[in-house]
Design a protein around this motif. Structure first.
Motif, PDB file in Angstrom:
ATOM      1  N   ILE A 106       0.872  -1.175   0.000  1.00 15.72           N
ATOM      2  CA  ILE A 106       0.000   0.000   0.000  1.00 15.72           C
ATOM      3  C   ILE A 106       0.913   1.229   0.000  1.00 15.72           C
ATOM      4  N   GLY A 107       1.081   1.809  -1.163  1.00 15.01           N
ATOM      5  CA  GLY A 107       2.015   2.931  -1.282  1.00 15.01           C
ATOM      6  C   GLY A 107       3.433   2.470  -1.021  1.00 15.01           C
ATOM      7  N   ASP A 108       4.083   3.062  -0.030  1.00 16.93           N
ATOM      8  CA  ASP A 108       5.443   2.680   0.338  1.00 16.93           C
ATOM      9  C   ASP A 108       5.483   1.626   1.435  1.00 16.93           C
ATOM     10  N   VAL A 109       4.305   1.158   1.861  1.00 15.79           N
ATOM     11  CA  VAL A 109       4.217   0.226   2.985  1.00 15.79           C
ATOM     12  C   VAL A 109       4.048  -1.201   2.473  1.00 15.79           C
ATOM     13  N   ALA A 110       4.832  -2.114   3.025  1.00 16.16           N
ATOM     14  CA  ALA A 110       4.729  -3.537   2.694  1.00 16.16           C
ATOM     15  C   ALA A 110       4.441  -4.317   3.971  1.00 16.16           C
ATOM     16  N   ILE A 111       3.330  -5.057   3.965  1.00 18.67           N
ATOM     17  CA  ILE A 111       2.941  -5.856   5.130  1.00 18.67           C
ATOM     18  C   ILE A 111       2.795  -7.310   4.695  1.00 18.67           C
ATOM     19  N   GLU A 112       3.507  -8.202   5.355  1.00 22.79           N
ATOM     20  CA  GLU A 112       3.436  -9.620   4.989  1.00 22.79           C
ATOM     21  C   GLU A 112       2.029 -10.160   5.220  1.00 22.79           C
ATOM     22  N   THR A 113       1.556 -10.939   4.250  1.00 24.65           N
ATOM     23  CA  THR A 113       0.216 -11.522   4.332  1.00 24.65           C
ATOM     24  C   THR A 113       0.102 -12.448   5.538  1.00 24.65           C
ATOM     25  N   TYR A 114       1.159 -13.169   5.841  1.00 27.50           N
ATOM     26  CA  TYR A 114       1.125 -14.107   6.970  1.00 27.50           C
ATOM     27  C   TYR A 114       0.902 -13.372   8.280  1.00 27.50           C
ATOM     28  N   ARG A 115       1.467 -12.178   8.416  1.00 27.63           N
ATOM     29  CA  ARG A 115       1.298 -11.405   9.640  1.00 27.63           C
ATOM     30  C   ARG A 115      -0.147 -10.937   9.809  1.00 27.63           C
ATOM     31  N   ILE A 116      -0.778 -10.599   8.705  1.00 22.92           N
ATOM     32  CA  ILE A 116      -2.192 -10.212   8.768  1.00 22.92           C
ATOM     33  C   ILE A 116      -3.032 -11.406   9.212  1.00 22.92           C
ATOM     34  N   PHE A 117      -2.729 -12.589   8.684  1.00 25.51           N
ATOM     35  CA  PHE A 117      -3.452 -13.801   9.076  1.00 25.51           C
ATOM     36  C   PHE A 117      -3.242 -14.095  10.562  1.00 25.51           C
ATOM     37  N   ALA A 118      -2.016 -13.956  11.046  1.00 22.80           N
ATOM     38  CA  ALA A 118      -1.729 -14.199  12.468  1.00 22.80           C
ATOM     39  C   ALA A 118      -2.499 -13.227  13.350  1.00 22.80           C
ATOM     40  N   LEU A 119      -2.586 -11.971  12.918  1.00 25.77           N
ATOM     41  CA  LEU A 119      -3.329 -10.964  13.677  1.00 25.77           C
ATOM     42  C   LEU A 119      -4.815 -11.328  13.761  1.00 25.77           C
ATOM     43  N   LEU A 120      -5.392 -11.728  12.639  1.00 22.16           N
ATOM     44  CA  LEU A 120      -6.819 -12.074  12.613  1.00 22.16           C
ATOM     45  C   LEU A 120      -7.099 -13.332  13.426  1.00 22.16           C
ATOM     46  N   LEU A 121      -6.217 -14.336  13.339  1.00 23.66           N
ATOM     47  CA  LEU A 121      -6.415 -15.563  14.113  1.00 23.66           C
ATOM     48  C   LEU A 121      -6.324 -15.268  15.608  1.00 23.66           C
ATOM     49  N   GLY A 122      -5.359 -14.466  16.015  1.00 19.36           N
ATOM     50  CA  GLY A 122      -5.231 -14.118  17.428  1.00 19.36           C
ATOM     51  C   GLY A 122      -6.457 -13.397  17.952  1.00 19.36           C
ATOM     52  N   LEU A 123      -6.993 -12.470  17.167  1.00 20.60           N
ATOM     53  CA  LEU A 123      -8.199 -11.750  17.570  1.00 20.60           C
ATOM     54  C   LEU A 123      -9.386 -12.701  17.697  1.00 20.60           C
ATOM     55  N   ALA A 124      -9.501 -13.641  16.752  1.00 22.64           N
ATOM     56  CA  ALA A 124     -10.603 -14.606  16.797  1.00 22.64           C
ATOM     57  C   ALA A 124     -10.522 -15.473  18.047  1.00 22.64           C
ATOM     58  N   VAL A 125      -9.314 -15.932  18.389  1.00 19.03           N
ATOM     59  CA  VAL A 125      -9.139 -16.755  19.592  1.00 19.03           C
ATOM     60  C   VAL A 125      -9.472 -15.945  20.843  1.00 19.03           C
ATOM     61  N   PHE A 126      -9.068 -14.691  20.865  1.00 15.29           N
ATOM     62  CA  PHE A 126      -9.376 -13.838  22.021  1.00 15.29           C
ATOM     63  C   PHE A 126     -10.886 -13.692  22.210  1.00 15.29           C
ATOM     64  N   VAL A 127     -11.606 -13.458  21.124  1.00 19.20           N
ATOM     65  CA  VAL A 127     -13.063 -13.297  21.215  1.00 19.20           C
ATOM     66  C   VAL A 127     -13.712 -14.571  21.756  1.00 19.20           C
ATOM     67  N   VAL A 128     -13.271 -15.723  21.258  1.00 19.56           N
ATOM     68  CA  VAL A 128     -13.840 -16.997  21.722  1.00 19.56           C
ATOM     69  C   VAL A 128     -13.552 -17.209  23.207  1.00 19.56           C
ATOM     70  N   LEU A 129     -12.319 -16.974  23.617  1.00 19.56           N
ATOM     71  CA  LEU A 129     -11.949 -17.163  25.026  1.00 19.56           C
ATOM     72  C   LEU A 129     -12.703 -16.195  25.933  1.00 19.56           C
ATOM     73  N   TYR A 130     -12.774 -14.940  25.522  1.00 18.60           N
ATOM     74  CA  TYR A 130     -13.462 -13.938  26.339  1.00 18.60           C
ATOM     75  C   TYR A 130     -14.939 -14.305  26.503  1.00 18.60           C
ATOM     76  N   TYR A 131     -15.563 -14.722  25.413  1.00 21.87           N
ATOM     77  CA  TYR A 131     -16.984 -15.097  25.480  1.00 21.87           C
ATOM     78  C   TYR A 131     -17.164 -16.336  26.359  1.00 21.87           C
ATOM     79  N   ALA A 132     -16.271 -17.324  26.196  1.00 20.02           N
ATOM     80  CA  ALA A 132     -16.408 -18.567  26.956  1.00 20.02           C
ATOM     81  C   ALA A 132     -16.255 -18.329  28.456  1.00 20.02           C
ATOM     82  N   LEU A 133     -15.329 -17.457  28.842  1.00 22.65           N
ATOM     83  CA  LEU A 133     -15.079 -17.230  30.269  1.00 22.65           C
ATOM     84  C   LEU A 133     -16.072 -16.277  30.917  1.00 22.65           C
TER      85      LEU A 133
END
Length: 328
Positions: free
Chosen positions: A172-199
């Motif tokens: 995006i312009g001069d910024v380069a973000i690895e696709t794998y890092r975006i996936f890791a961020l989304l997976l971590g957020l999903a796990v957090f939501v599940v854990l927070y809801y479960a507890l």
């Protein structure tokens, strides 16, 4: 002053302040965005490992120094599955790529849950309420686990392939973000939501929290706290293995020392966040991930000590951590 601070977001503002300070020091917007994205992705993967330890440590009062063994096994099992499904990983079909990745993460997570059950029943159960013996026996189990990994996979570093759809970067312009890092961020957020809801929103979560506060009362009502705590230990071990599987793809090259290298970071996150707190683990992991990347860029010689200094500052300010679920 503390009341005013809490009114405007409290401890949740700390990562924002850290990012603003880093932006002022780095100067280059594109470099700052890249480092911030890398820090958030790293933080989310550490959160997967730390959240499991936080549950076990904070809710069950178990000092499990063998936690990193699940991380290492998760990484090697995921790498083995990905190697076996190499044709699917390199295929042009994103569906095949996702199936191979899901199989690797699923196999690591399932192994973590089963191994966690065995670990709790055979190793941890005899030493409940005895922290010194817990440290000794779990450290011994960690050493045994590392020797098993050496016996099965050898001591040579193993390359970990990434799925084709997660290779490369988003520009995006001069910024380069690895696709794998975006996936890791989304997976971590999903796990957090599940854990927070479960507890916080389910009957099982209510029983777990009640069992921590007053185990005898909950048992007198006819509930089997032992079974709930076994489930907590299995969930914590499964999350550690999942984090290891994600870290394997992040590093692309893994060794049997992977778990030991991450153990200190995981404990720092748990201590910073506060015992038994999923929100605290997320906050601590984000802080550690951001600080590690910013300091490594600005002051490379201080990168190893930066997280220790962060822990010292937090504990001097809040001795129980930023968002503890259990105090004292």
């Amino acid at each position: 002053m503390n009341a005013t601070f809490d009114r405007f977001g409290g401890v949740y503002l700390i990562p924002v302040f850290l990012a603003i300070l880093a932006f002022a020091m780095i100067g280059s917007p594109s470099t700052w965005v890249t480092l911030t994205a890398a820090g958030l992705a790293m933080g989310m993967m550490i959160f997967l490992m730390a959240s499991g330890l936080s549950l076990v440590f904070g809710l069950m009062d178990v000092l499990n120094f063998g936690h990193s063994a699940f991380v290492t096994f998760g990484a090697f099992i995921a790498a083995t599955v990905l190697a076996a499904m190499a044709s699917w990983l390199s295929a042009d079909s994103a569906i095949l790529n996702m199936l191979a990745l899901a199989a690797a993460i699923g196999a690591a997570t399932a192994f973590g849950a089963v191994a966690g059950w065995f670990f709790e029943r055979v190793i941890v159960k005899p030493v409940y309420k005895d922290h010194l013996r817990q440290i000794l026996i779990t450290m011994g189990a960690l050493i045994v686990a590392e020797q098993l990994i050496l016996a099965i996979w050898g001591g040579v570093p193993i390359a970990v392939a990434r799925p084709a759809f997660l290779s490369g970067s988003i520009i995006i312009g001069d910024v380069a973000i690895e696709t794998y890092r975006i996936f890791a961020l989304l997976l971590g957020l999903a796990v957090f939501v599940v854990l927070y809801y479960a507890l916080n929103r389910t009957r099982i979560g209510l029983l777990i929290r009640a069992g921590v506060e007053n185990r005898e009362m909950v048992e007198s009502l006819g509930f089997r706290i032992d079974r709930l705590f076994i489930g907590v230990f299995m969930a914590g071990s499964a999350l550690a293995a999942m984090g290891g599987a994600m870290w394997a793809g992040y590093q692309s090259l893994i060794t049997p020392a992977l778990g030991q290298e991450l153990l200190i970071l995981v404990f720092i996150v748990v201590i910073i966040g506060g015992l038994g707190s999923i929100e605290g683990s997320l906050l601590g992991a984000i802080l550690v991930g951001l600080l590690t990347n910013y300091v490594a860029f600005l002051f490379p010689k201080l990168s190893l000590a930066s997280n220790m200094l962060l822990m010292m500052v937090v504990l001097l300010w809040r001795p129980y951590g930023l968002k503890p679920a259990v105090k004292g």
